[in-house]
Design an enzyme around this catalytic site. Sequence first.
Site, PDB file in Angstrom:
ATOM      1  CE  LYS A   1      78.846  12.703  44.154  1.00  0.00           C
ATOM      2  NZ  LYS A   1      78.745  11.456  44.927  1.00  0.00           N
TER       3      LYS A   1
ATOM      4  CD  GLU B   1      68.606   3.718  32.660  1.00  0.00           C
ATOM      5  OE1 GLU B   1      67.515   3.457  33.230  1.00  0.00           O
ATOM      6  OE2 GLU B   1      68.713   3.780  31.429  1.00  0.00           O
TER       7      GLU B   1
END
Length: 493
Positions: A185, A260
Site C-alpha cells: 500500500k 519505523e
Amino acid sequence: MTENLAKTETETVTVDNYIGGSWRAPASGRRIPSLNPARKGEVVGWVPDSEPADLNEAVAAADAARHAWRKLSGAGRGALLYKAADLLENRAEEIGRAMTREMGKTLGEAKGETIRGAAILRYYAGEGMRPVGDVIPSTDADALMFTTRTPLGVVGVISPWNFPVAIPIWKMAPALIYGNAVVWKPAAETAVTAGLIMACFHEAGFPAGVVNMVIGDGAVIGQGIAEHPGIHAVTFTGSNAVGKRVGQIALARGAKYQLEMGGKNPVIVAEDADLDLAVEATVSGGLRSTGQKCTATSRVIVVQGVYETFKEKLVAKVKELRVGDGLDGETWLGPCASEKQYETVTRYIRKGVEEGAELLIGGGRPDDPALADGFFVTPAVFDRVTPEMTIAKEEIFGPVLALIRARDLEEAIALANDTEYGLSASLYTRDIGNALTFIRETDAGLVRVNAETAGVELQAPFGGMKGSSSHSREQGRAAIEFYTAVKTAFVKP
C-alpha cells in the site's frame, strides 16, 4: 496502464491497482486526485480509492503465488530483482519527474532517490547467493545440526510519501529475495510514482501474484493490511500515532510487525567544530527535501563558546537558499508535499513565536508571485529555543531549525537525549574523545560524527530507539531478521 504514466510535465494520468499480475481498476470505481504541491490546481494523476474487496483480492493472489515463489532458487529470485533494477535505473528521469510533480522534491533529489532504489534492488538480488544459516555442533556425534531461514509468507508493506521509491523498495526487495510474496500500500499522495515502480516489477517478469499494489486510504487499506489474517507480517514507515496502531493490531492477531516512525534529530556543534562544515551539514540535513525526512535535523544544539558565530553563519547560509518548483534546475528547496503538511508546518512556526522563540529568518510564503499557487514556505531558523518548547519536542517534518544553547558537550548530549524519539543524531568536533563519548552516550539508532543526521546507507542496518521504532532494523543484512524465521534442522542417519 504502463503506456499512459507521466510522460510529460503537464499530463494527467490514470493509475490502477496491480493485483495478480495485471492492472485493475478499483472495485469501488472511485478515484482521487494526486495534486502537484507546487501548483495545487494541477492534477498529476487520478488514483484508486480502493475498498477491502481490492485488498482481499490482492492477499488471495499473494497467497496463491507464495508457495511456488519460495521454491524458486535464491539466484532465480535475484535475477528478477536485477531486471527490475535495470528498468528502474533506465527510467530514473521519468520516475524522478513524476515524484517531483507529486510531492515537490527537487528533480535532482528525486532522480538520485530512484537510482538509489535500483542500487537497493541490486544489493538484495545478491542476497540470493549469500549464506542463510550455520552448522551447529551436536552432542550426538552421528548427527548433523544446522539452521536455515524460511520465509514468513505474505508481507504487507505500508510506505509513506516522503521517499516514495527508496522506502518501499528497501522493504519489498528483502521480502522478495527471502521468498515472501508482497502486498504493497503506497501513499496515495505519490501513487503515480508507485505505479511507475510497479510497472518495472511487472516488466521484469515477476510471477503473477508475487508483488501486488493496492492504493487507497490508510484507514481502509493500511488498517486492512494490519488486520488481515492472510498477511503474516507488516512493515510500516510513517507517523508515530499510526505506527503504534498498526503494531497493536498486528500484535493482537500474532502477526510479525516492524515499525519505523518519527524523529526529533539533533546535531551537536562542539566548541572545536569546523563551523563552516557544521553549517553546511545542518542546512543540508535539516532543509533538503523541505525537511520532510524522518532523519532530518530539527534541533541544533550549539555549545555556548561558538553559539553566536555559528548562528550568524547559519542564517547567512539559509538566506542563500532558493525556494521554488522542484522541476526548476535553480531550485534548492521545493514546496511542502501537501496542503495538510503546509498547514502543519506553519502551525508549528506560529507556535514557536507564541511560546517565545525568536524567529531569525523565514517561516512565511516566498515573495515570488509565481509561487503563490503552491504550498511553499521559506526555511525558518529559531533562536532562544528552550527544551520545553513545542518546536523543541514535537516532530515538525518541515524546513524548521531550532537553535538551542548548551554550556558544554555534556549538557549538549543530555539535551539531545531529552526527547521521546531516538532515530538519528550527529556531532561536529575535531576531538576523538568527544566523538567516542557522543557515540557511547547518545540514545539514537544512527549516530554520525562530522556528517549530517540525514544519511542512510543501504548496506547498513537502519532503525531507531525509544519512540522512533519497534526496535527492529531495516536494510543491509539486518533485514533477514525480520523477513524470515529461523528453522533448526537435526539430521541423523
